[in-house]
Design an enzyme around this catalytic site. Structure first.
Site, mmCIF file in Angstrom:
data_model
loop_
_atom_site.group_PDB
_atom_site.id
_atom_site.type_symbol
_atom_site.label_atom_id
_atom_site.label_comp_id
_atom_site.label_asym_id
_atom_site.label_seq_id
_atom_site.Cartn_x
_atom_site.Cartn_y
_atom_site.Cartn_z
ATOM 1 C CB CYS A 1 51.322 23.835 12.551
ATOM 2 S SG CYS A 1 50.515 24.885 13.794
ATOM 3 C CG HIS B 1 54.915 22.538 15.429
ATOM 4 N ND1 HIS B 1 55.257 23.287 14.315
ATOM 5 C CD2 HIS B 1 53.827 23.128 15.969
ATOM 6 C CE1 HIS B 1 54.414 24.308 14.200
ATOM 7 N NE2 HIS B 1 53.533 24.233 15.185
ATOM 8 C CD GLU C 1 58.105 21.979 12.834
ATOM 9 O OE1 GLU C 1 57.539 23.085 12.830
ATOM 10 O OE2 GLU C 1 57.478 20.894 12.903
#
Length: 238
Positions: free
Chosen positions: A98, A188, A190
């Protein structure tokens, strides 16, 4: 023991931090189950600690997301650019996410700025390019995969020599490679489903203002195992 450094570039919303952990903890959660015995994880907050030690002192580098904007050229962010260039020149493995994606592209000669179509949030479909199918990291992923996204800025102009590995209807540059072991992604890997849900809840008004249906986006949140696997696959290059 060598270290994989997670360069922290921002904080998640307070309610996300309270319930699920801050950005760096989300990375740690995904990586900890696959971490080889020779590797430890280190967090470096670039906003508070300045430029990290020499890139070659780390086995690998990850850069987190942030609520800052790369185009605002905050001093701590600009100070990272020469360090990232050094890491690329010395072939240190890197994966930016990001804000980290946009910062790497900007550091290497591209342009990151506000996307004219507005914010992209939610679980969206991402597609590999032909180069993505042949990439040593991204070839582990299916042609189409779901990924969690929340961003207002994007890589609007590619750096020289960057290769596009994945894209979608909103963003032509969802994943990039800059060198043999240097990648970045707009999405993302994660994030978990609850974290994505919390982000859309926080952004409901802004999303409605641009003509989106936040409740439909919440209903469309799914697991993103393929996208998340990128973090663990990246460990092979450290």
């Amino acid at each position: 023991m060598t270290s994989l450094v997670i360069i922290k570039t921002g904080d998640a919303f307070p309610e996300v931090v309270d319930q699920y952990g801050d950005f760096e903890q989300l990375f740690i959660n995904q990586l900890s189950t696959a971490l080889p015995t020779h590797l430890s994880l280190k967090v470096w907050d670039a906003r508070k600690q300045g430029v990290p030690p020499s890139p070659t002192s780390f086995a690998g580098i990850m850069l987190t997301g942030s609520h800052s904007m790369v185009s605002e050229q905050e001093p701590w962010s600009e100070a990272l650019k020469p360090w990232l260039e050094q890491a690329l020149a010395e072939n240190v493995p890197m994966l930016g996410v990001c804000y980290g994606h946009q910062l790497m592209a900007s550091a290497f000669g591209g342009i990151s700025d506000y996307h004219p179509a507005g914010r992209e949030s939610g679980t969206r479909n991402v597609r590999l390019t032909q180069a993505g199918h042949q990439d040593p990291l991204f070839s582990k992923l299916p042609t189409h995969f779901s990924a969690h996204l929340t961003h207002a800025q994007s890589v609007m102009q590619l750096p020289p020599n960057a290769t596009v590995l994945a894209h979608n209807n909103h963003d032509a540059h969802q994943a990039l490679r800059y060198g043999p072991r240097q990648w970045s992604v707009q999405f993302h890997p994660e994030f978990t489903r609850p974290v994505m849900h919390a982000y859309i809840e926080r952004q409901k008004a802004a999303l409605r203002d641009q003509g989106e249906n936040p409740d439909a986006l919440i209903d469309a949140i799914t697991d993103t195992q393929a996208a998340s696997s990128l973090l663990r696959h990246f460990l092979r290059f450290t």
